[in-house]
Scaffold this active site. Sequence first.
Site, PDB file in Angstrom:
ATOM      1  N   PRO A 203       0.859  -1.273  -0.004  1.00 44.99           N
ATOM      2  CA  PRO A 203       0.012  -0.030   0.031  1.00 44.99           C
ATOM      3  C   PRO A 203       0.897   1.168  -0.021  1.00 44.99           C
ATOM      4  CG  PRO A 203      -0.146  -1.170   2.071  1.00 44.99           C
ATOM      5  CD  PRO A 203       0.387  -2.173   1.215  1.00 44.99           C
ATOM      6  N   PHE A 204       2.152   1.215   0.294  1.00 44.34           N
ATOM      7  CA  PHE A 204       2.959   2.522   0.372  1.00 44.34           C
ATOM      8  C   PHE A 204       4.311   2.327  -0.610  1.00 44.34           C
ATOM      9  CE2 PHE A 204       0.776   2.106   4.269  1.00 44.34           C
ATOM     10  CZ  PHE A 204      -0.248   2.998   4.226  1.00 44.34           C
ATOM     11  N   GLU A 221       4.451  -0.262   5.125  1.00 39.70           N
ATOM     12  CA  GLU A 221       4.414   0.510   6.398  1.00 39.70           C
ATOM     13  C   GLU A 221       4.137   2.003   6.046  1.00 39.70           C
ATOM     14  OE1 GLU A 221       6.314   0.882  10.635  1.00 39.70           O
ATOM     15  OE2 GLU A 221       7.412  -0.394   9.293  1.00 39.70           O
ATOM     16  N   LYS A 237       5.048  -4.447  13.363  1.00 40.31           N
ATOM     17  CA  LYS A 237       5.863  -5.032  14.440  1.00 40.31           C
ATOM     18  C   LYS A 237       5.101  -6.556  14.629  1.00 40.31           C
ATOM     19  CE  LYS A 237       9.976  -3.682  15.503  1.00 40.31           C
ATOM     20  NZ  LYS A 237       9.864  -3.436  13.858  1.00 40.31           N
TER      21      LYS A 237
END
Length: 422
Positions: A203-204, A221, A237
């Site tokens: 997504p990033f 992230e 995490k």
Amino acid sequence: MKTPPNISDFKQKALNWINRFEVCCFLDSNGYKDAYSAYDFIIAADVAHELKCNTKNAFNELKSFYALHQQWIFGFFSYDLKNETEDLQSSNPDGLNFPDLYFFVPKYLLAFRNGKAEVLLGDPSILNEIESWSTEHKKQLKPIQISRRLSRDQYIHKVEALRDHIRRGDIYEINFCQEFFAENAEIDPVHTFGQLNEVSPTPFAGYFKVYNQYILSATPERFLCKRGSKLISQPIKGTAKRSTDPKEDEAIKLQLRNDIKEQAENVMIVDLVRHDLTKSAVKGSVKVEELFGIYSFPQVHQMISTISCELNPEIPFIDAIKNAFPMGSMTGAPKVKAMKLIEEYEVTRRGIYSGSFGCISPDGDFDFNVVIRSILYHYEAQYLSFQVGGAITYQSNANAEYEECILKASAILKVLGGSLVH
């Protein structure tokens, strides 16, 4: 507004089109639905104005740069800006030499949302130019020999030494990373990014070219996002491998959700992020919106938590970025001591790895990722690098941590198709 006939084909053409400029940036959500993303993907190309600086007064220089232009700006923060936010230093070798901070105002800006492309900067005719652009590209020129900075034994020895620091109470958790690299590496960055984004859509994801330096990123992230007066951080995490068997895959996912060690790692970083956001927040507004959320990507399941706050109107939003940087998921707790130990035990300068890139809009909203699962490349030096790491806690098993590193590196190794030198 215009609807391209084939979105995937349009993205590929757009990437080839922007790559002819010396500076460009492509940010892609890969169709992941997210409450905070403003666009499905956004493309910025060519330089109207730029800011390039190293640690000393970088955040203040960025404040002045943004105030001067009040326009869309795209750029990145190197991990080594830690030396500006804290009394720290970086002395490990660096084969890439990215600037510590770089931002540019683009001449051309194209955003895509809800199936439609919109030109935000530049002549609307660039849409037709992109649609007629060739997607021919070079193939990888020769096999890549990928080396590692640490042998398996060296890595395990360092993890055990870090566990001793935890045992003594110096830290609770630390993000420890290792570099994989190739010298005399010749790649076609556009083609390589296309493959990486296909093997590991996230997504990033993003492609960032600054003259001879490239970031090819498949990061899952988000570091920090601002929407109106709200700040959002989503640290990762907790990692588990995927299975091709649906039943087994679901069991792995459930196991990750209930894994006490992974939850302990995650909650330590959530507390750290809460503390970082408190520096910029309206008193009492910091809250954990989701704890231990499990999200699935092609290679791995990840444990992701979401923390938010209301930005104190007296604090400039660039100071809010500075107050949270570097991100807790890539440092450890307590943060400053963890960063000192990272410098001592890692053997490569992180540079842009575990830094962040993204964009700031004219109204002061922004969205920045975490530079992980990324290929970094210096075209002129023919130096290619990627780093992987994980959270080390007292409960960590050094062998298992090493295997997790290799799992995280798997998509990049697959894309590069080279051999890993043992």
